[in-house]
Write an enzyme that holds these catalytic residues in place. Structure first.
Site, PDB file in Angstrom:
ATOM      1  CG  ASN A 149      33.461 -88.849 -29.872  1.00 21.40           C
ATOM      2  OD1 ASN A 149      33.702 -89.207 -28.719  1.00 21.40           O
ATOM      3  ND2 ASN A 149      33.752 -89.600 -30.925  1.00 21.40           N
ATOM      4  CD  GLU A 150      37.822 -90.773 -31.189  1.00 20.44           C
ATOM      5  OE1 GLU A 150      38.454 -91.611 -30.515  1.00 20.44           O
ATOM      6  OE2 GLU A 150      37.377 -91.013 -32.331  1.00 20.44           O
ATOM      7  CD  GLU A 307      36.044 -93.229 -27.515  1.00 20.40           C
ATOM      8  OE1 GLU A 307      36.600 -93.946 -28.389  1.00 20.40           O
ATOM      9  OE2 GLU A 307      35.249 -92.324 -27.783  1.00 20.40           O
ATOM     10  CD1 TRP A 315      38.984 -98.250 -35.187  1.00 17.97           C
ATOM     11  CD2 TRP A 315      41.109 -97.898 -35.794  1.00 17.97           C
ATOM     12  NE1 TRP A 315      39.687 -97.968 -34.038  1.00 17.97           N
ATOM     13  CE2 TRP A 315      40.997 -97.744 -34.377  1.00 17.97           C
ATOM     14  CE3 TRP A 315      42.355 -97.716 -36.390  1.00 17.97           C
ATOM     15  CZ2 TRP A 315      42.089 -97.415 -33.576  1.00 17.97           C
ATOM     16  CZ3 TRP A 315      43.440 -97.388 -35.590  1.00 17.97           C
ATOM     17  CH2 TRP A 315      43.291 -97.245 -34.196  1.00 17.97           C
ATOM     18  CE  LYS A 356      28.676-105.488 -39.723  1.00 17.97           C
ATOM     19  NZ  LYS A 356      28.986-104.215 -40.433  1.00 17.97           N
ATOM     20  CG  PHE A 357      32.847-107.186 -36.853  1.00 18.82           C
ATOM     21  CD1 PHE A 357      32.210-108.273 -36.250  1.00 18.82           C
ATOM     22  CD2 PHE A 357      32.573-106.900 -38.180  1.00 18.82           C
ATOM     23  CE1 PHE A 357      31.332-109.059 -36.964  1.00 18.82           C
ATOM     24  CE2 PHE A 357      31.692-107.689 -38.901  1.00 18.82           C
ATOM     25  CZ  PHE A 357      31.060-108.763 -38.299  1.00 18.82           C
ATOM     26  CG  HIS A 358      35.478-100.955 -31.558  1.00 21.56           C
ATOM     27  ND1 HIS A 358      35.606-101.090 -30.185  1.00 21.56           N
ATOM     28  CD2 HIS A 358      36.389-100.034 -31.946  1.00 21.56           C
ATOM     29  CE1 HIS A 358      36.564-100.266 -29.769  1.00 21.56           C
ATOM     30  NE2 HIS A 358      37.058 -99.620 -30.810  1.00 21.56           N
TER      31      HIS A 358
END
Length: 675
Positions: A149-150, A307, A315, A356-358
């Site tokens: 991933n990435e 994505e 971030w 969690k805030f994404h």
């Protein structure tokens, strides 16, 4: 693009069922159906769940969720789970943790906590991939394989002793003889000449500036090292499965670790992750550039957005929520520029962890939310646009862009630290974007004979072969614009003697004897009324004509923009950093001369992009502005069903004269013709 997805967009998300209860899995499968989700990425960070202790595997939960989604008609983009090793791995193999340029080691606790050259990582990760591929390779739900991933997002450059050994082996394969390496790196400077391979280390921080040739080769090695591991995982997957294999690139302004031109041929599907970066001056324009660059990696064919965010990320220093309608406009910008697959990170917003805030398709607020309603609306729009899939983007202009040139340009000890490669690339791209000109992004040395105009922004490092491709293109009647600080060095960062712009000097018909960079705040005035900053040169004409000259600054009277006729073609040189309006004016002038059709002037914030295919053409009109826009066309507007320029109706947005009203913040897609 993906088997079983013909004539339809894939619409999906990352899903992390390990964060939720089985009861929630059932609700999620139902809601995914409600949202029109067709493809779900699973097991992206599943290593610790699949192998909780060394050598002991547990697939029960993954079996259950794959079968559950399959029963709901949802395909799987199955991850190999190798992006982040579990705690036991770092505990058993502490030497596998990555080392930074300052010699310090990073601890376990984030993600990608491994050295790409670690033998232990390779052994255990490939053993895991073998188990996964054996178990699910023939599962009917698996539509796509997602390696790691990435890749290289955090750990692309490891400076440990293990990496040094691998780096030396890579160098031996490249150069063969240590004398050839010394020549390439210019080690006669500062008493750096190597007598033995084992003396060569990774380019850790030094008390002064380091060797640029070593730095460039280390970046190449690091990209290749990760690519080799990708190929090793891919080989295992192909042994057990016929489904296509890919990984998610990061074609974006803040990641430059991989040379994706070298990676692209090994992908069955080109996929990209993209998030609006509000640290940039124009985040929306950067989105368009990234989409066009991803299409370039796909060779002009459709690609997949693996994505993106429904709203804010987590971030950046300030994580800005998207305005109503912005997510749909952003998504359709990707579609307009060639994406046939659309996915989000993530499905359900996490309750714990650093993300969690994404934002997510299903936010913390649940289904009674603007985000959820827009997700459902977007799904419906993509279903209406299904006929567009498989078509390609139409462009007469190419911009040459290169990750290796990016690395080289941004090294230290250059004439001006304010000259940054991507800034100059974005400046050229944004100038054309603002003029409504769609461009393709191509690699140096790629065939360009199909384009009317080729723009080469600040290509500081270029090979002889790539420079010759451009010269041959112009000699055959093509038109090119090259901007300052181009052609200066070869691929080893060796200056080309004889005057600047080095590799392009003869093509451009100019010779510069010295760079004269200036403070970014200084405004340079040109004889034609244009303005510039940052850069000037002591330039002399050797066949070219001056389009404009500096009227102030350190080199008054010296040419700032030149044009060199070459047969039926022409090569322009921009020897300064023109301001936005001036660069747009210059590039549009060169484009018109080259025969490029320049769209009718439209307001800033309106994107117009055309996709074409065997069954017709579709024009996307995306209105990011706060005012309505009228577009002249004829055909059927697919989202609303309106007929444009064919018959009038009081119930739709059409008129007899072929004017389509695109409201502020709206997107319209017109089927211009059908065969």
């Amino acid at each position: 693009m993906i088997d079983g997805a013909a004539s339809a967009f894939t619409f999906g998300c990352d899903y992390n069922p390990e964060q939720w209860s089985p009861e929630t899995w059932l609700e999620d499968a139902r809601l995914m159906n409600e949202a029109g989700v067709t493809l779900v990425a699973l097991n992206i960070f599943g290593w610790a769940q699949l192998e909780p202790v060394r050598g002991s595997y547990d697939f029960e939960a993954l079996d259950t969720i794959i079968d559950l989604l399959h029963d709901h008609g949802i395909g799987i983009n199955l991850g190999t789970a190798t992006s982040s090793p579990p705690p036991w791995f770092s505990a058993d193999y502490p030497e596998s943790l990555p080392t930074m340029a300052d010699g310090t080691t990073r601890a376990f606790g984030g993600r990608q906590a491994f050295c790409p050259s670690s033998p232990a990582y390779r052994e255990h990760s490939l053993a895991l991939v073998e188990k996964i591929a054996e178990r699910y390779g023939a599962h009917p739900a698996v539509r796509l394989w997602h390696v790691s991933n990435e890749i290289g997002c955090h750990n692309a450059h490891c400076y440990c002793d293990t990496s040094a050994v691998a780096f030396r082996e890579w160098l031996k394969a490249k150069y063969g003889r240590i004398d050839d390496l010394n020549d390439a790196w210019g080690t006669s400077f500062w008493s750096q000449r190597y007598a033995a391979w084992e003396h060569i280390q990774t380019p850790r921080l030094t008390v002064s500036t380091g060797n640029p040739g070593q730095a460039l080769d280390f970046m190449r090695f690091s990209s290749d090292e990760l690519l080799e591991h990708y190929k090793a995982e891919q080989a295992i997957l192909r042994k057990h499965s016929a489904a296509p294999v890919t990984t998610n690139f990061m074609v974006t302004a803040h990641i430059r670790n991989q040379d994706y031109w070298a990676w692209a041929p090994h992908m069955d599907v080109i996929a990209n992750d993209h998030y609006l970066d509000h640290r940039l001056g124009d985040a929306r324009a950067e989105l368009s550039f990234a989409a066009d660059a991803t299409r370039g990696l796909a060779g002009g064919r459709p690609w997949m957005l693996m994505e993106q965010a429904t709203s804010a990320v987590n971030w950046q220093p300030l994580n800005i929520a998207k305005a109503p309608g912005e997510m749909i406009r952003n998504t359709l910008s990707h579609v307009a520029r060639g994406a046939d697959g659309i996915s989000f990170f993530q499905w359900r917003a996490s309750l714990q962890g650093s993300e969690k805030f994404h934002s997510a398709m299903l936010p913390h607020a649940g289904t009674d939310s603007t985000v959820w309603r827009e997700v459902v609306e977007l799904s419906g729009i993509l279903q209406k646009l299904a006929e567009v899939t498989g078509s390609v983007v139409e462009a007469d202009v190419a911009i040459v862009f290169d990750w290796q040139a990016w690395w080289a340009t941004d090294l230290d000890s250059h004439p001006s630290a304010d000259v940054r490669y991507l800034t100059q690339v974005h400046a050229a791209y944004n100038a054309l974007l603002g003029a409504g000109v769609t461009v393709d992004i191509v690699a140096p040395g790629a065939p360009v004979d199909g384009y009317r105009l080729v723009v080469v922004p600040s290509l500081y490092s270029v090979t002889d072969a790539a420079a010759q491709v451009l010269a041959d293109y112009v000699a055959a009647g093509g038109h090119a614009v090259v901007t300052f600080f181009s052609g200066i060095v070869d691929e080893n960062d060796r200056v080309r003697p004889g005057g600047y712009p080095g590799a392009f000097r003869e093509l451009l018909g100019v010779r510069s004897e010295e760079f004269v960079p200036i403070h970014p705040s200084t405004v340079l005035e040109l004889s034609d009324g244009q303005s510039a900053s940052l850069w000037s040169e002591r330039l002399r004409l050797e066949g070219a004509e001056a389009i404009s000259v500096f009227t102030n600054g350190p080199v008054p009277g010296v040419a700032a923009v030149t044009r060199n006729p070459v047969g039926d073609g022409a090569a322009w040189y921009v020897a300064t950093a023109l301001d936005e309006a001036s660069l747009s004016e210059t590039l549009v002038r060169a484009a018109r001369e080259a025969g490029v059709e320049i769209p009718v002037v439209h307001p800033s914030g309106v994107e117009i992009v055309r996709r074409v295919g065997p069954s017709g053409s579709w024009v996307f009109v995306i209105n990011h502005s706060d005012a309505a826009y009228e577009y002249r066309t004829q055909g059927t507007e697919i989202i609303t069903g309106a007929e444009v320029g064919t018959r009038a109706s009081a119930m739709n947005e059409t008129s007899q004269n072929g004017t389509l009203d695109v409201p502020a913040g709206a997107v319209r897609v017109v089927r211009e013709s059908r065969k």
